[in-house]
Design an enzyme around this catalytic site. Structure first.
Site, PDB file in Angstrom:
ATOM      1  N   ASP A  95      -7.642   2.510   6.613  1.00 37.45           N
ATOM      2  CA  ASP A  95      -8.129   1.897   5.423  1.00 37.45           C
ATOM      3  C   ASP A  95      -6.806   0.771   5.139  1.00 37.45           C
ATOM      4  O   ASP A  95      -7.213   0.407   3.456  1.00 37.45           O
ATOM      5  CB  ASP A  95      -7.048   3.200   4.436  1.00 37.45           C
ATOM      6  CG  ASP A  95      -7.985   4.618   4.367  1.00 37.45           C
ATOM      7  OD1 ASP A  95      -8.496   4.958   4.861  1.00 37.45           O
ATOM      8  OD2 ASP A  95      -7.184   5.692   4.434  1.00 37.45           O
ATOM      9  N   GLU A 126       0.534  -0.934  -0.036  1.00 37.98           N
ATOM     10  CA  GLU A 126      -0.039  -0.093  -0.334  1.00 37.98           C
ATOM     11  C   GLU A 126       1.003   0.986  -0.053  1.00 37.98           C
ATOM     12  O   GLU A 126       1.672   2.060   1.450  1.00 37.98           O
ATOM     13  CB  GLU A 126      -1.085   0.417   1.091  1.00 37.98           C
ATOM     14  CG  GLU A 126      -1.325   1.342   1.711  1.00 37.98           C
ATOM     15  CD  GLU A 126      -2.836   1.392   2.227  1.00 37.98           C
ATOM     16  OE1 GLU A 126      -2.270   0.292   3.710  1.00 37.98           O
ATOM     17  OE2 GLU A 126      -3.141   2.128   3.260  1.00 37.98           O
ATOM     18  N   ASP A 129      -1.299  -1.612   5.760  1.00 37.63           N
ATOM     19  CA  ASP A 129      -1.295  -0.327   6.879  1.00 37.63           C
ATOM     20  C   ASP A 129      -1.404  -1.215   7.873  1.00 37.63           C
ATOM     21  O   ASP A 129      -2.686  -1.712   7.664  1.00 37.63           O
ATOM     22  CB  ASP A 129      -1.484   0.952   6.892  1.00 37.63           C
ATOM     23  CG  ASP A 129       0.099   1.587   6.046  1.00 37.63           C
ATOM     24  OD1 ASP A 129       1.234   1.269   5.902  1.00 37.63           O
ATOM     25  OD2 ASP A 129      -0.467   2.955   5.186  1.00 37.63           O
ATOM     26  N   ASP A 158      -3.956   0.550   9.826  1.00 39.43           N
ATOM     27  CA  ASP A 158      -5.395   1.017  10.332  1.00 39.43           C
ATOM     28  C   ASP A 158      -6.163   0.607   9.242  1.00 39.43           C
ATOM     29  O   ASP A 158      -6.467  -0.345   8.292  1.00 39.43           O
ATOM     30  CB  ASP A 158      -4.646   2.368   9.907  1.00 39.43           C
ATOM     31  CG  ASP A 158      -4.343   2.708   8.640  1.00 39.43           C
ATOM     32  OD1 ASP A 158      -4.493   1.921   7.641  1.00 39.43           O
ATOM     33  OD2 ASP A 158      -3.562   3.859   8.062  1.00 39.43           O
TER      34      ASP A 158
END
Ligand code: 0RA
Length: 643
Positions: A510, A433, A506, A508
């Protein structure tokens, strides 16, 4: 089983029977994988399926309508049914009670010749003696003829002969209670979701059967009751719960020469195909004759109706199977006397006569349904025709993409940082990403075996978009080209350029979104990539802990961080929380996440296609509410998004 092993019995206290028993069980304990697949999570749960299948067989035979499965605090499992009870009379040949034969002799189950519909196929049907052989202890209790009997075993050997433990007992039934052997299994933790998922499926497939699951392991016992008077119609309601259906569920039922056929189907306004087929309660993942008959009937019925009403004009091509199944949710369940399971995973129904029966019944019912529901008939035909147009458009786009690739020399995407090794078996690709993390990954990787493909922004929402749109998406095209396999119907696993496809995002929201989008795409368009175990999730650390002059230590979860901090006594310590992969320098990323010697990957499997699809639908589907609920529920433990 041959009994003549050429030895004289009795001199050592062993009869030839007990030697046979020992040999059989020894084989199971020596090579458990041969009987239950493996000795980790999957094999462990196979023990439960085996015991449950026996009870379901009794239900299929019409003698049992209730089953109680309990996950006990000590790690054991029990399965209790209210069937006839395993017979306890003396087995003439084996000179022991029939129940002892069933529990200790490999493949003895079939000897009873119960007839009826039997759950047997795939990895199932190895017999409850295999469960016994792989259990530290096992207790079997049988209620019949007003008595309750008990017999006990350890690692497959009888430790307590059959005895009566109660008189004047009401009712009949069987209790199987076993403790998986830690000498055999490296994993002994039963998963609620997995067990509940299969039991619910069995309750759908066997209308009216009550299955109660209780988990006594936690502080508070947890119980779920599965009973569906609607059978597979309830199954469709469940599968389509988060979708917008276009009409009431269509139900097909018929019985021909001992073969029972049931289908339930409903189109929704989405584009995903969800067809599950079962034979004798076994999920026939590879399909087979029942599925072929069903699809053939459906395609014919829609074409016939469309032509007759002139919704499909004379100059227009006939609809194909895949046009008709777009946005279709269907369950096909057949029960037959002697199922033949074929294919790589023995989950393909081979009995050819079943095709004709299913086809005939489904054709007839669909014909009537279109006549009775002209309003919906038009909607369905229109939907199938736009699927057909989208398919044609996608084909053109594909040809265009192919031609374009031919002009690009090797045809590999420019963003791909390839590895030097050309042997797929020794290569892996990281889908990373963001460009900055891509940079770190590029700097830290082993250039010989590790390729990096940085992905920018969010890839398209696969469930919502049609194939032509998905293909137009730059990131998706890049992935397809880099993997080399093609996609959809043309997907070819042989052409895979990397043995492992590793998603690295990541930690998180997203990141988990992108990860789920990628998994959705793989699941829908490259399913065998997932099924064959080529897809992985990288597990980067969440925290770095620096203590005085000591080397930086990493924590991959909150409990791990707690543990790290636990013995630190607070002083002179810095904790860094990694919000993104980009915060790590190339060396760190290599050490913590990419280096094959230290890293921990999560392998993605599709053991339970139903619940996987459910999850994708929840996250990707058109309805906003369930998605919101889901994300709120799981936002904290991002782990759960990984299946
Ligand atoms: C063989 C024959 C009969 C019942 C069963 C097996 C049986 C096996 C299991 C395993 C778990 N639950 C079960 N319930 C029944 C029929 C015996 C008769 O005629 O009464």
């Amino acid at each position: 089983m041959t009994r003549d092993n050429g030895r004289t019995p009795a001199s050592n206290g062993y009869t030839s029977e007990s030697i046979e028993v020992l040999k059989g069980l020894e084989a199971v304990r020596k090579r458990p994988g041969m009987y239950i697949g493996n000795t980790s999570t999957r094999g462990l749960h196979q023990l439960v399926w085996e015991a449950v299948d026996n009870a379901v067989d009794e239900a299929l035979a019409g003698f049992c309508d209730r089953m109680v499965v309990t996950l006990h605090k000590d790690g054991s499992v029990s399965v209790e049914d209210n069937g006839r009870g395993i017979p306890v009379d003396m087995h003439a040949e084996e000179k022991m009670p029939a129940v002892e034969v069933a529990m200790t002799i490999l493949h003895a189950g079939g000897k009873f010749g119960k007839g009826g519909y039997k759950v047997s196929g795939g990895l199932h049907g190895v017999g409850v003696s295999v469960v016994n052989a792989l259990s530290e202890w096992m207790i079997t209790r049988v209620k019949r003829d007003g008595r309750e009997y008990e017999i006990r075993f350890s690692r497959g050997l009888t430790t307590q002969k059959l005895k009566t433990i109660a008189n004047n007992v009401e009712g009949t039934g069987t209790l199987q209670h076993f403790m998986p052997d830690t000498e055999v299994f490296e994993e002994t933790d039963f998963h609620w979701d997995l067990v509940a998922g299969r039991l619910r499926e069995l309750a759908f497939l066997n209308r009216g059967l009550t299955i109660i699951l209780t988990d006594e392991r936690g502080e508070q016992p947890k119980t779920a009751t599965f009973k569906y008077d609607g059978g597979i119609v309830s199954f469709i309601e469940h599968l389509n719960a988060k979708k917008d259906p276009l009409h009431d569920i269509i139900y097909v039922f018929g019985e021909r020469e001992d073969t029972v056929v049931e289908c339930a189907l409903q189109w929704n306004d989405g584009y995903a195909e969800q067809i599950y087929s079962f034979a004798n309660n076994i999920n026939t993942i590879e399909g087979g004759m029942h599925l072929t008959g069903f699809k053939f009937a459906l395609t014919n019925a829609v074409n016939e109706y469309g032509r007759r009403k002139n919704f499909i004009k004379e100059n227009e091509a006939a609809l194909r199977g895949e046009d008709v199944t777009e946005g279709l949710t269907a369950v096909i369940s057949v029960k037959l006397k002697e199922p033949q399971f074929e294919g790589q995973t023995k989950t393909k129904l081979g009995n050819a006569y079943v095709r004709g029966i299913v086809q005939q019944l489904a054709s007839e019912r669909m014909g009537f349904w279109f006549e009775e529901n002209p309003r919906f008939g038009k909607i369905i035909v229109d939907k199938c025709m736009s699927a057909s147009r989208a398919r044609e458009a996608a084909k053109k786009a594909r040809e265009l993409a192919r031609r374009k690739n031919a002009l690009d020399g090797l045809g590999l995407p420019g963003k791909l940082v390839d590895c030097s090794n050309k042997d797929p078996k020794e290569s892996e690709i990281f889908l990373v990403e963001g460009d900055s993390a891509g940079g770190s990954a590029k700097g830290g990787r082993d250039p010989k075996s590790q390729a990096i493909l940085p992905l920018r922004g969010k890839i398209i929402n696969v469930e919502k978009a049609r194939m032509d749109k998905v293909l137009a998406n730059e990131e998706i095209r890049t992935i397809i080209t880099a993997l080399g396999t093609g996609f959809g119907e043309e997907f070819d696993l042989e052409k895979l350029r990397y043995d492992r496809v590793i998603i690295m995002t990541d930690a998180d929201v997203d990141g988990s979104h992108i990860r789920t989008l990628l998994l959705t795409f793989f699941y829908r368009q490259m399913r065998s990539l997932v099924e064959e175990g080529h897809v992985f999730i990288a597990q980067p650390p969440l925290y770095g802990v620096k203590r005085g002059k000591k080397a930086l230590q990493y924590a991959y979860s909150d409990p791990e961080l707690k543990e790290l901090l636990g013995d630190a006594e607070g002083k002179d310590m810095q904790i860094q929380q990694y919000k993104g992969l980009g915060e790590m320098d190339p060396e760190q990323l290599w050490e913590t996440t990419m280096n094959p010697e230290h890293r921990v990957f999560r392998q993605i499997s599709l053991d339970d296609a139903v619940s996987a699809d459910e999850m994708f639908t929840t996250l990707m589907g058109d309805k906003v509410e369930p998605r919101k609920e889901f994300i709120q529920l799981y936002a904290k433990s991002v782990k759960n998004l990984d299946l």
